[in-house]
Design an enzyme around this catalytic site. Structure first.
Site, mmCIF file in Angstrom:
data_model
loop_
_atom_site.group_PDB
_atom_site.id
_atom_site.type_symbol
_atom_site.label_atom_id
_atom_site.label_comp_id
_atom_site.label_asym_id
_atom_site.label_seq_id
_atom_site.Cartn_x
_atom_site.Cartn_y
_atom_site.Cartn_z
ATOM 1 N N THR A 153 10.901 -39.229 -4.320
ATOM 2 C CA THR A 153 11.067 -38.412 -3.299
ATOM 3 C C THR A 153 10.324 -38.329 -2.059
ATOM 4 O O THR A 153 10.778 -37.964 -0.948
ATOM 5 C CB THR A 153 11.246 -36.642 -3.805
ATOM 6 N N LYS B 218 0.783 -1.101 0.036
ATOM 7 C CA LYS B 218 0.032 -0.062 0.014
ATOM 8 C C LYS B 218 0.799 1.185 -0.027
ATOM 9 O O LYS B 218 0.778 2.087 -0.686
ATOM 10 C CB LYS B 218 -1.131 0.017 1.333
ATOM 11 N N TYR C 219 12.221 -35.169 -17.037
ATOM 12 C CA TYR C 219 10.765 -34.701 -16.879
ATOM 13 C C TYR C 219 10.320 -35.147 -15.377
ATOM 14 O O TYR C 219 11.152 -35.441 -14.658
ATOM 15 C CB TYR C 219 10.059 -36.001 -17.654
ATOM 16 N N ARG D 89 -3.603 3.105 8.769
ATOM 17 C CA ARG D 89 -3.828 1.710 7.911
ATOM 18 C C ARG D 89 -2.683 0.736 7.950
ATOM 19 O O ARG D 89 -1.451 1.307 7.831
ATOM 20 C CB ARG D 89 -4.315 1.866 6.570
ATOM 21 N N HIS E 233 -16.453 -8.805 1.618
ATOM 22 C CA HIS E 233 -15.546 -9.499 2.141
ATOM 23 C C HIS E 233 -15.577 -11.056 1.777
ATOM 24 O O HIS E 233 -14.486 -11.477 1.200
ATOM 25 C CB HIS E 233 -15.377 -9.646 3.915
ATOM 26 N N ASP F 123 9.898 -41.586 -0.624
ATOM 27 C CA ASP F 123 11.006 -42.427 0.389
ATOM 28 C C ASP F 123 12.196 -41.569 0.710
ATOM 29 O O ASP F 123 12.392 -41.571 1.655
ATOM 30 C CB ASP F 123 11.099 -43.564 -0.327
ATOM 31 N N MET G 96 -5.568 -7.008 9.015
ATOM 32 C CA MET G 96 -5.149 -6.265 10.137
ATOM 33 C C MET G 96 -5.947 -5.189 10.429
ATOM 34 O O MET G 96 -6.997 -5.108 9.585
ATOM 35 C CB MET G 96 -3.729 -5.804 9.824
ATOM 36 N N ARG H 289 -3.570 -1.782 -6.095
ATOM 37 C CA ARG H 289 -2.856 -2.877 -5.914
ATOM 38 C C ARG H 289 -3.076 -3.839 -7.120
ATOM 39 O O ARG H 289 -4.106 -3.766 -7.594
ATOM 40 C CB ARG H 289 -2.968 -3.422 -4.632
ATOM 41 N N SER I 228 14.379 -42.662 -11.722
ATOM 42 C CA SER I 228 13.207 -41.741 -11.438
ATOM 43 C C SER I 228 13.298 -41.543 -9.901
ATOM 44 O O SER I 228 13.435 -42.464 -9.006
ATOM 45 C CB SER I 228 11.899 -42.592 -11.666
ATOM 46 N N ARG J 58 6.236 -49.753 -12.345
ATOM 47 C CA ARG J 58 6.993 -50.231 -11.441
ATOM 48 C C ARG J 58 6.890 -51.380 -10.697
ATOM 49 O O ARG J 58 5.446 -51.897 -10.698
ATOM 50 C CB ARG J 58 6.995 -49.126 -9.873
ATOM 51 N N GLY K 286 -8.317 -7.287 4.790
ATOM 52 C CA GLY K 286 -9.066 -7.393 6.117
ATOM 53 C C GLY K 286 -8.582 -8.271 7.273
ATOM 54 O O GLY K 286 -8.865 -8.042 8.341
ATOM 55 N N CYS L 132 9.212 -38.981 -9.695
ATOM 56 C CA CYS L 132 7.736 -39.451 -9.411
ATOM 57 C C CYS L 132 7.090 -39.374 -8.087
ATOM 58 O O CYS L 132 6.197 -39.782 -7.690
ATOM 59 C CB CYS L 132 7.533 -40.936 -10.137
HETATM 60 C C1 PEP Z 1 8.503 -42.469 -3.706
HETATM 61 O O1 PEP Z 1 8.710 -42.995 -2.734
HETATM 62 O O2 PEP Z 1 8.629 -41.111 -3.976
HETATM 63 C C2 PEP Z 1 7.566 -43.099 -4.583
HETATM 64 C C3 PEP Z 1 6.928 -42.299 -5.713
HETATM 65 O O3 PEP Z 1 6.900 -44.353 -4.310
HETATM 66 P P1 PEP Z 1 5.644 -44.610 -3.359
HETATM 67 O O4 PEP Z 1 5.283 -43.278 -2.738
HETATM 68 O O5 PEP Z 1 4.977 -45.557 -4.001
HETATM 69 O O6 PEP Z 1 6.777 -45.209 -2.267
HETATM 70 MG MG MG Z 2 8.796 -44.895 -2.822
#
Ligand code: PEP
Ligand code: MG
Length: 942
Positions: A804, A31, A888, A102, A493, A806, A113, A375, A801, A655, A111, A868
């Site tokens: 993430t 502001k 990817y 303000r 609001h 695990d 604050m 804004r 792949s 898998r 709204g 994945c």
């Molecule tokens: C993972 O571990 O990121 C994964 C994709 O496998 P899952 O979630 O099936 O263990």
């Molecule tokens: Mg896994």
């Protein structure tokens, strides 16, 4: 503290001059920075000053006294600056200057604050204002509002719960009863004077002190109250919801008051340069005559439209005749044509200047227009896309800018189901309100925000129905499917917040009679109770009886164009995590370029499959397992055929079996009995097997490739099903591209053994069928050890792949299934900022990912790499995946468009960062060269 003394803490603006500008949002808040900028481009703004966000941080660190001491000289000088422009004096009895205070954070928090208006009034000042304005009623009405606002906000008299009555409202209600009137506007001057007296008495009673008459005491109290409001519960909740860090703090804007409540020649309003709900390029907004700021957003009076066209559209929706509209609710265009023309020019100027849709606040004081705020307007996902694509077409934005204008996560709103068109024609319309925020919502009626939370916790879907909403309702609005209000316009609001949240909202549905106590909603004489189902169409304003079926949306129009544009710039492809033909098709429609993870275990739970699976698990030797696997083979093969067909010509990563086997056996006695009966064995035998399969840490136990390596026949069956399915399709002329993925690899030997099984099986099938297909064998990288020895693993794996989910679990050592117990405490204590299972922890887990990619490619330069885990659809994580050079990302079908946009933005941001660093490098080189020249010249001179 010594350093702070020399720091500038207050920035003035006024009379087309300003010490700050739009680039100083971090310091002056949104502001404050824009108030300064508006001055610089010649827009009329009441003069004032901004106290920086740094002061708010100091306030939280050092407390009130120190901060006041620190900034007092600057604030006093700034007040003098305002006095000079206004020709009045703060605290001057004859010619008093009144101020507004303000909040204004870096990101807008509508709204959340506090605000104090009409500051500087006391028993003497009010008389002078009355005399000066020639309007005694206006002066006393302002005083009444001020005591109430100051009491609520600064003196803390506002009740903590919404169910408790505001003490000032209670006094006003009594007074109305005494006088036999209904509206605030019916109070006489004498009534207002009496109200002020009673208000002050209430202040004394509650606080034990007299209402402060010293304007400076009022000013400091208000400034500190705004700082305090940065930490109030709703602001904290809003920040959490919108990822706004607490360290940012809020600035405080102090401005000369301008009055919209000075009579019929005054007013106040809110406007948007484009439609915030649909994105259409039409100027629109609402205003009220003889009203002060908060009245428009509070939804207490029915606001009028700014443009004549908008007014006509509103009348149609609200069932108001043209005659009534023109006489009772004329547009600003009709009521004050000169002001309208000026506002129209200003809105164009501001949109041109900021190159984005603006949300404006203005006040008309006695025929003069003042801008109070501009804004970048909050908008729905649909409006976001339309505005970006329109501005691209209009030549306002470049392609890259249009892409960056769209927030990937907000696309989610466009991906939710819409009402099935045939189902909706059969539904009964109960009421019609304003289409405040688009989308379709079906849920059970609840009337209170906290009830909404409770119902949703129990697994219900709810529609929050309120007469009007206020910031206290935020949590309930957030969990509801949709919001329906009886009062309030498009800028109420409910409407503004719902659009920000991307939540379906119908506002101002006038024929709703809501009884909070009885928990009923009456429409045209028909009562609906709490828990009854209703449906809302936020795009048309229609309210329907009952539950309405929904269906998937399509990527058409501007959304489709945006996605195409995203693909033009992105380097990474987006795949999907899907294990049914239906999900595969949905993802393909959303632009998925293959499947990045097909979890085969999900296929074993349906119908007869679980029986064969259990038979396999119960078997005591290989022969028994093979017998059961034989039954599973045709089922798996058919599943793969369905998926490969849906994804024809695109790669599908399948898998092999991953979860611990105990997930497939029943744990409750009744189900164990049923299984024993089905299998023709004793319950004891079942119980024994369940007992044998139990593990202390199943997530770290007998799962992933450990299954395939202890029971190779499972991997063998799955590999056969995949290859046979692909060959069957080939026969039909359909190209399947299978990529077979080994889960939970931690050593090269594990990988090699699995690869061997897969390849030998494939060769066997090729020989049997006398036909071949191409396929790849790769692995998940989801165990830290795999990332560390990725160079070795890549000797065998043709692709990686990153799992993430695990990988996060094992890097942090947090159980995926149990982290929910302590993570909330961790956020509260600031130990973690986000859930690492949702937003990739780039600092820690990210290092393993980066290392895994680099080491893998050091062995196999053309190694295909993707992700994945859940993070594959989260925008900041997608950007990270791009930065480490992944090919990817793979995510759930509904997140595919989000990931596509995030992947394009990653490229554009990277290019911009590169260009910036090049520029600094050239600059550094040039200055070094100049330095060298200077030295040479100096030498020559010598
Ligand atoms: C993972 O571990 O990121 C994964 C994709 O496998 P899952 O979630 O099936 O263990
Ligand atoms: Mg896994």
């Amino acid at each position: 503290m010594a350093k702070e003394k020399t720091r500038k803490s207050v920035y003035t603006f006024g009379n087309k001059k300003a010490e700050g500008d739009a680039s100083m949002k971090n310091l002056l808040g949104g502001k404050g920075a824009n108030l300064a900028e508006m001055n610089l481009i010649g827009v009329p703004v009441p003069p004032g000053f901004t106290i920086t966000t740094e002061v708010c941080t100091d306030y939280n660190k050092y407390g009130r006294e120190k901060v006041v001491e620190m900034i007092r000289p600057e604030v006093e000088a700034a007040v003098k600056y305002v006095e000079k422009i206004m020709g009045s004096g703060f605290g001057d009895k004859k010619n008093p200057l009144l101020l507004s205070v303000r909040s204004g954070a870096r990101a807008s928090m509508p709204g959340m604050m506090d605000t104090v208006l009409n500051l500087g009034l006391n028993d003497e000042a009010v008389e002078s204002i009355a005399k000066k304005s020639g309007n005694e009623r206006f002066a006393w009405d302002s005083y009444r509002r001020f005591v109430q606002m100051f009491g609520d906000v600064v003196l803390g008299m506002k009740p903590a719960s919404k169910e408790d009555i505001d003490p000032f409202e209670e006094i006003m209600e009594h007074m109305k009863e005494e006088k036999g009137i209904h509206l605030d506007t019916e109070f006489t001057v004498a009534d207002l004077k009496e109200l002020v007296k009673r208000f002050k008495k209430a202040v004394k009673k509650v606080t034990g002190h007299d209402f402060p008459t010293d304007p400076w005491e009022q000013l400091w109290g208000s400034v500190m109250a705004v700082f305090d409001s940065w930490m109030n519960e709703r602001a904290v909740y809003y920040r959490k919801l919108n990822n706004i860090p607490a360290e940012w703090g809020t600035a405080v804007n102090v401005q000369a008051m301008v009055f919209g409540n000075m009579g019929q020649n005054s007013g106040t309003g809110v406007a948007f340069t484009r439609d915030a709900a649909t994105g259409e390029d039409i100027f629109n907004g609402e205003y009220l005559i003889d009203a002060q700021g908060e009245d428009v957003v509070a939804g207490i009076r029915t606001p009028q439209q700014i443009t004549k066209e908008g007014s006509k559209r509103w009348a149609k929706l609200a069932n108001v005749s043209e005659k009534e509209r023109a006489s009772k609710y004329p547009s600003l265009e009709e009521a004050m044509p000169a002001i309208y023309k000026e506002l129209l020019d200003i809105q164009q100027k501001l949109e041109d200047h900021y190159r984005d849709m603006q949300d404006l606040e203005f006040t008309i004081q006695d025929g003069k227009l003042w801008m109070l705020q501009t804004r970048n307007g909050k908008r729905t996902g649909a409006a976001m896309v339309k505005i970006a694509m329109d501005m691209l077409k209009q030549g306002i934005l470049t392609e890259k800018e249009a892409l960056l204008r769209c927030e990937p996560a907000k696309l989610d709103e466009l991906l939710h189901p819409v009402f099935d068109p045939t189902a909706v024609t059969k539904a009964k319309v109960l009421a019609k309100g304003l289409p405040a925020s688009p989308g379709a919502a079906t849920g059970q009626v609840v009337f209170h925000a906290d009830e909404a939370e409770k119902w949703v916790e129990k697994g219900h879907k709810v529609v929050l129905v309120r007469i009007e909403t206020s910031p206290e309702d935020l949590k309930g609005m957030n969990v509801a499917e949709g919001i329906l209000t009886a009062r309030g316009g498009m800028t109420s609001h409910a409407a503004v917040v719902a659009r920000g949240m991307g939540k379906c909202c119908v506002s101002g549905a006038g024929n709703l009679k809501i009884d909070y106590k009885a928990r009923t909603l009456t429409i045209d004489g028909v009562k609906h109770k709490e828990g009854d189902w209703i449906s809302l169409n936020g795009s048309t304003g229609e309210v329907y009886d009952g539950k309405i079926e929904t269906r998937d949306p399509e990527l058409s129009g501007d959304f489709g164009k945006l996605m195409k544009l995203a693909d033009k710039y992105s380097r990474m492809l987006v795949r999907t995590n899907a294990d049914t033909p239906r999900d595969s098709q949905v993802a393909r429609n959303f632009g998925a370029k293959g499947i990045g993870l097909c979890r085969t275990e999900h296929m074993f739970f349906e119908g007869d499959r679980i029986k064969a699976m259990r038979e396999m698990i119960l078997a005591n030797d290989e022969e028994g397992r093979r017998k059961a696997l034989k039954k599973l083979l045709p089922i798996q093969r058919a599943d793969f055929e369905g998926i490969f067909e849906a994804m024809q010509d695109l790669p599908v990563t399948v898998r092999l079996l991953d979860p611990p086997l105990h997930e497939f056996v029943p744990h409750e006695e009744a189900n164990q009995k049923e299984m024993a009966k089905e299998m023709g064995i004793s319950v004891e035998e079942v119980k024994q097997k369940v007992h044998d399969l139990a593990e202390f840490n199943p997530m770290l136990g007998h799962r992933g490739c450990r299954l395939g390596n202890t029971y190779p026949e499972i991997s063998e069956m799955q590999a056969r099903a995949i290859i046979e399915a692909a060959l069957n399709l080939k026969k039909k002329g359909i190209k399947a591209i299978p990529e077979i993925m080994i889960p939970l690899t931690g050593t090269l030997e594990e990988m090699k053994l699995q690869e061997k099984i897969v390849r030998e099986t494939a060769e066997k099938v090729f020989a049997e069928r006398k036909e071949k297909i191409d396929y790849l064998v790769g692995t998940m990288i989801e165990i830290p050890r795999a990332a560390l020895i990725a160079d070795r693993i890549a000797e065998s794996a043709e692709f990686f792949s990153f799992g993430t989910n695990d990988l996060t679990q094992m890097t942090f050592g947090y159980s995926r299934d149990d982290a929910g117990k302590f993570l909330p405490v961790y956020y509260e204590k600031g130990i973690l900022k986000h859930d690492p299972f949702q937003i990739l922890d780039q600092e820690g887990v990210g290092q393993l990912v980066r290392m895994g990619v680099e080491r893998g490619r050091s062995t196999r330069p053309n190694l295909k790499v993707g992700i994945c885990g859940e993070h594959g659809g989260e925008p900041s994580s997608v950007e990270f995946c791009h930065s480490v050079g992944m090919n990817y990302v793979s995510c759930s079908p509904y997140r595919v468009p989000i990931a596509r946009l995030a992947a394009a933005q990653a490229v554009i941001k990277e290019e911009a960062a590169l260009a910036k660093s090049k520029k600094t490098e050239t600059k550094a080189k040039k200055s070094k060269k100049d330095e060298g020249k200077g030295k040479k010249a100096a030498k020559k001179k010598k």
